[in-house]
Design an enzyme around this catalytic site. Structure first.
Site, PDB file in Angstrom:
ATOM      1  N   HIS A   1       1.298 -12.787  87.749  1.00  0.00           N
ATOM      2  CA  HIS A   1       0.055 -12.834  88.533  1.00  0.00           C
ATOM      3  C   HIS A   1      -1.080 -13.439  87.697  1.00  0.00           C
ATOM      4  O   HIS A   1      -1.864 -14.257  88.174  1.00  0.00           O
ATOM      5  CB  HIS A   1      -0.356 -11.412  88.967  1.00  0.00           C
ATOM      6  CG  HIS A   1       0.622 -10.726  89.876  1.00  0.00           C
ATOM      7  ND1 HIS A   1       1.063  -9.448  89.656  1.00  0.00           N
ATOM      8  CD2 HIS A   1       1.227 -11.134  91.020  1.00  0.00           C
ATOM      9  CE1 HIS A   1       1.896  -9.092  90.634  1.00  0.00           C
ATOM     10  NE2 HIS A   1       2.022 -10.100  91.467  1.00  0.00           N
TER      11      HIS A   1
ATOM     12  N   LYS B   1       3.154   1.345 102.086  1.00  0.00           N
ATOM     13  CA  LYS B   1       3.837   1.112 100.809  1.00  0.00           C
ATOM     14  C   LYS B   1       3.609   2.290  99.884  1.00  0.00           C
ATOM     15  O   LYS B   1       2.495   2.798  99.783  1.00  0.00           O
ATOM     16  CB  LYS B   1       3.291  -0.156 100.145  1.00  0.00           C
ATOM     17  CG  LYS B   1       3.987  -1.415 100.611  1.00  0.00           C
ATOM     18  CD  LYS B   1       3.776  -2.534  99.596  1.00  0.00           C
ATOM     19  CE  LYS B   1       4.511  -3.797 100.031  1.00  0.00           C
ATOM     20  NZ  LYS B   1       4.301  -4.896  99.092  1.00  0.00           N
TER      21      LYS B   1
ATOM     22  N   ARG C   1       8.190 -17.931  93.478  1.00  0.00           N
ATOM     23  CA  ARG C   1       9.183 -17.813  92.414  1.00  0.00           C
ATOM     24  C   ARG C   1      10.524 -18.415  92.833  1.00  0.00           C
ATOM     25  O   ARG C   1      11.088 -19.240  92.139  1.00  0.00           O
ATOM     26  CB  ARG C   1       9.394 -16.334  92.050  1.00  0.00           C
ATOM     27  CG  ARG C   1       8.268 -15.737  91.272  1.00  0.00           C
ATOM     28  CD  ARG C   1       8.355 -14.228  91.231  1.00  0.00           C
ATOM     29  NE  ARG C   1       8.207 -13.661  92.565  1.00  0.00           N
ATOM     30  CZ  ARG C   1       8.120 -12.373  92.821  1.00  0.00           C
ATOM     31  NH1 ARG C   1       8.206 -11.507  91.859  1.00  0.00           N
ATOM     32  NH2 ARG C   1       7.964 -11.950  94.057  1.00  0.00           N
TER      33      ARG C   1
ATOM     34  N   SER D   1       7.081  -7.122  90.215  1.00  0.00           N
ATOM     35  CA  SER D   1       6.406  -5.813  90.129  1.00  0.00           C
ATOM     36  C   SER D   1       7.348  -4.658  90.445  1.00  0.00           C
ATOM     37  O   SER D   1       7.236  -3.577  89.855  1.00  0.00           O
ATOM     38  CB  SER D   1       5.218  -5.749  91.091  1.00  0.00           C
ATOM     39  OG  SER D   1       4.179  -6.581  90.644  1.00  0.00           O
TER      40      SER D   1
HETATM   41  P1  ADP Z   1       2.816  -8.772  97.971  1.00  0.00           P
HETATM   42  O1  ADP Z   1       3.129  -7.353  98.276  1.00  0.00           O
HETATM   43  O2  ADP Z   1       1.718  -9.341  98.810  1.00  0.00           O
HETATM   44  O3  ADP Z   1       4.001  -9.700  97.889  1.00  0.00           O
HETATM   45  P2  ADP Z   1       2.708  -8.922  95.085  1.00  0.00           P
HETATM   46  O4  ADP Z   1       1.749  -8.200  94.224  1.00  0.00           O
HETATM   47  O5  ADP Z   1       4.145  -8.586  94.942  1.00  0.00           O
HETATM   48  O6  ADP Z   1       2.159  -8.680  96.536  1.00  0.00           O
HETATM   49  O7  ADP Z   1       2.561 -10.500  94.884  1.00  0.00           O
HETATM   50  C1  ADP Z   1       1.347 -11.167  95.117  1.00  0.00           C
HETATM   51  C2  ADP Z   1       1.581 -12.669  94.954  1.00  0.00           C
HETATM   52  O8  ADP Z   1       1.943 -12.955  93.621  1.00  0.00           O
HETATM   53  C3  ADP Z   1       2.707 -13.243  95.821  1.00  0.00           C
HETATM   54  O9  ADP Z   1       2.342 -14.533  96.241  1.00  0.00           O
HETATM   55  C4  ADP Z   1       3.870 -13.309  94.887  1.00  0.00           C
HETATM   56  O10 ADP Z   1       4.796 -14.332  95.260  1.00  0.00           O
HETATM   57  C5  ADP Z   1       3.157 -13.679  93.598  1.00  0.00           C
HETATM   58  N1  ADP Z   1       3.928 -13.270  92.429  1.00  0.00           N
HETATM   59  C6  ADP Z   1       4.584 -12.122  92.223  1.00  0.00           C
HETATM   60  N2  ADP Z   1       5.197 -12.110  91.015  1.00  0.00           N
HETATM   61  C7  ADP Z   1       4.932 -13.309  90.460  1.00  0.00           C
HETATM   62  C8  ADP Z   1       5.309 -13.939  89.229  1.00  0.00           C
HETATM   63  N3  ADP Z   1       6.101 -13.351  88.341  1.00  0.00           N
HETATM   64  N4  ADP Z   1       4.832 -15.165  88.981  1.00  0.00           N
HETATM   65  C9  ADP Z   1       4.047 -15.787  89.883  1.00  0.00           C
HETATM   66  N5  ADP Z   1       3.691 -15.272  91.070  1.00  0.00           N
HETATM   67  C10 ADP Z   1       4.121 -14.041  91.349  1.00  0.00           C
END
Ligand code: ADP
Length: 158
Positions: free
Chosen positions: A18, A42, A91, A129
């Site tokens: 992120h 969630k 990803r 995550s």
């Molecule tokens: P959500 O529940 O909305 O998917 P996340 O916190 O899991 O929320 O992810 C938010 C954004 O960050 C999404 O667009 C996801 O694809 C992106 N994201 C998650 N992990 C990574 C990573 N390792 N590298 C780049 N982008 C990521």
């Protein structure tokens, strides 16, 4: 007019993946609003307050990044904040299918707002995550997966 992007997500917790997306987006946009979703459905490991605190710590001193919480439709949040772009990270092919549907539906609801996808850098592609949460729940060391300014134990159980 400022180019403003909203980066919406759960960020439970905020990872190095992120962080890298936000840093790269700062070269494309004047401001990035990190919008931490309040999704009652969630089950989160970190409370919304702690997630906001940990993200604010990462971008301390970076005046072009704002951290805020939100609920409801992302496009409505964007409209309220004058943002014309939704920022998302990509990803894998699995991410793409989900993001494509979401992007298309958001675009139908708000054609003036575009979703911009940044490909994850190769070293951050596996960082997820959900897995980071599992490592933490099982007492493992997840520090390499979160930005160096985040000390995980400072935010747990609060
Ligand atoms: P959500 O529940 O909305 O998917 P996340 O916190 O899991 O929320 O992810 C938010 C954004 O960050 C999404 O667009 C996801 O694809 C992106 N994201 C998650 N992990 C990574 C990573 N390792 N590298 C780049 N982008 C990521």
């Amino acid at each position: 007019m400022d180019k403003v992007a909203v980066f919406p997500g759960s960020f439970d917790p905020f990872t190095v993946g992120h962080e890298s997306i936000v840093k790269r987006a700062l070269a494309l946009f004047d401001r990035v609003i990190i919008a931490v979703g309040e999704n009652a459905e969630k089950k989160n490991l970190f409370s919304i307050t702690m997630r906001m605190k940990m993200i604010s710590k990462v971008f301390e001193g970076e005046g072009r990044v704002e951290v805020t919480r939100y609920s409801g439709l992302t496009v409505e949040f964007c409209r309220k904040h004058g943002a014309r772009y939704i920022l998302r990270g990509l990803r894998t092919a699995a991410d793409f299918e989900y993001e494509r549907a979401m992007g298309h539906m958001n675009w139908k609801m708000a054609p003036e707002i575009d979703t911009v996808f940044l490909l994850t850098s190769t070293e951050h592609t596996p960082v997820n995550s959900t897995i980071v949460r599992d490592i933490i729940k099982n007492g493992g060391d997840a520090s390499m997966f979160v930005p160096s300014s985040i000390i995980i134990s400072d935010y747990l159980g609060k």
